[in-house]
Design a protein around this motif. Structure first.
Motif, PDB file in Angstrom:
ATOM      1  N   ARG A  78      23.261  17.823  16.797  1.00 21.44           N
ATOM      2  CA  ARG A  78      23.622  16.557  16.156  1.00 21.44           C
ATOM      3  C   ARG A  78      25.145  16.375  16.149  1.00 21.44           C
ATOM      4  O   ARG A  78      25.646  15.295  16.457  1.00 21.44           O
ATOM      5  CB  ARG A  78      23.061  16.495  14.736  1.00 21.44           C
ATOM      6  N   ALA A  79      25.865  17.450  15.846  1.00 21.22           N
ATOM      7  CA  ALA A  79      27.332  17.381  15.817  1.00 21.22           C
ATOM      8  C   ALA A  79      27.902  17.059  17.191  1.00 21.22           C
ATOM      9  O   ALA A  79      28.914  16.366  17.306  1.00 21.22           O
ATOM     10  CB  ALA A  79      27.904  18.699  15.301  1.00 21.22           C
ATOM     11  N   GLU A  92      21.511  21.254  14.019  1.00 27.07           N
ATOM     12  CA  GLU A  92      22.741  20.689  13.463  1.00 27.07           C
ATOM     13  C   GLU A  92      23.869  20.717  14.490  1.00 27.07           C
ATOM     14  O   GLU A  92      24.680  19.785  14.556  1.00 27.07           O
ATOM     15  CB  GLU A  92      23.139  21.439  12.190  1.00 27.07           C
ATOM     16  N   SER A  93      23.923  21.761  15.305  1.00 30.45           N
ATOM     17  CA  SER A  93      24.927  21.826  16.382  1.00 30.45           C
ATOM     18  C   SER A  93      24.702  20.716  17.397  1.00 30.45           C
ATOM     19  O   SER A  93      25.672  20.101  17.866  1.00 30.45           O
ATOM     20  CB  SER A  93      24.865  23.182  17.085  1.00 30.45           C
TER      21      SER A  93
END
Length: 138
Positions: free
Chosen positions: A85-86, A82-83
Motif C-alpha cells: 500500500r505504501a 502495508e508495504s
C-alpha cells in the motif's frame, strides 16, 4: 529435566474433500485394504492421487510456469500488504497450494492491496477478508 520442547500449534496441512465412488470400486478398495496393501481407504486414495500427479508432473510444471503461479504455501502478512500500500502497488495472488492471509489483515487493507486472487488448492483468510474480496476471487 525434560528435553521435550513445546512447538507452536501447527495449522492442518490437509484439506478434506468428498468423492463419490461406485460400489464395485469401493469394494475393490476395501479388498486391497483387507489384504494389507493399504492401511485404510484414505491411504489408497491419497496414493492413487499422488501417482496420477506424478505421472502429470511435467504438464503441471509447464502450466505453473505459463501462468506465473507460485507452488506451495504462500503467506501474506499485514506488514507485506502495508508495504504494498505504501508503494502504491496492487498484488495479484496466483498460488497452487495454500494461500494464507494473516488474521490481522483488515478488509480495508486487503481491498486496497489485492487486485485478484487465483488459488488452486485452498485460501485461508478471515471471513471478513473473504467477504470483502469475494468479487476478486477467481
Amino acid at each position: 529435566m525434560s528435553n521435550v520442547k513445546q512447538l507452536r500449534e501447527k495449522t492442518p496441512e490437509t484439506e478434506k474433500i468428498t468423492i463419490n465412488l461406485g460400489y464395485v470400486d469401493l469394494g475393490r478398495i476395501d479388498l486391497l485394504v483387507n489384504e494389507g496393501f493399504y492401511s485404510n481407504r484414505s491411504d489408497f486414495i491419497r496414493t492413487a492421487i499422488r501417482n496420477q500427479l506424478d505421472s502429470h508432473q511435467d504438464a503441471v510444471t509447464r502450466s505453473i510456469e505459463r501462468h506465473t503461479m507460485e507452488l506451495g504455501l504462500r503467506d501474506y502478512s499485514r506488514a507485506d500488504l502495508e508495504s504494498l500500500r505504501a508503494a502504491g502497488e496492487v498484488l495479484h495472488v496466483k498460488v497452487v497450494g495454500l494461500a494464507r492471509i494473516a488474521d490481522d489483515v483488515t478488509p480495508e487493507l486487503a481491498l486496497a492491496t489485492i487486485g485478484t486472487i487465483t488459488v488452486l488448492g485452498a485460501l485461508q483468510a478471515s471471513r471478513d477478508v473473504k467477504t470483502a474480496l469475494a468479487d476478486r476471487i477467481r
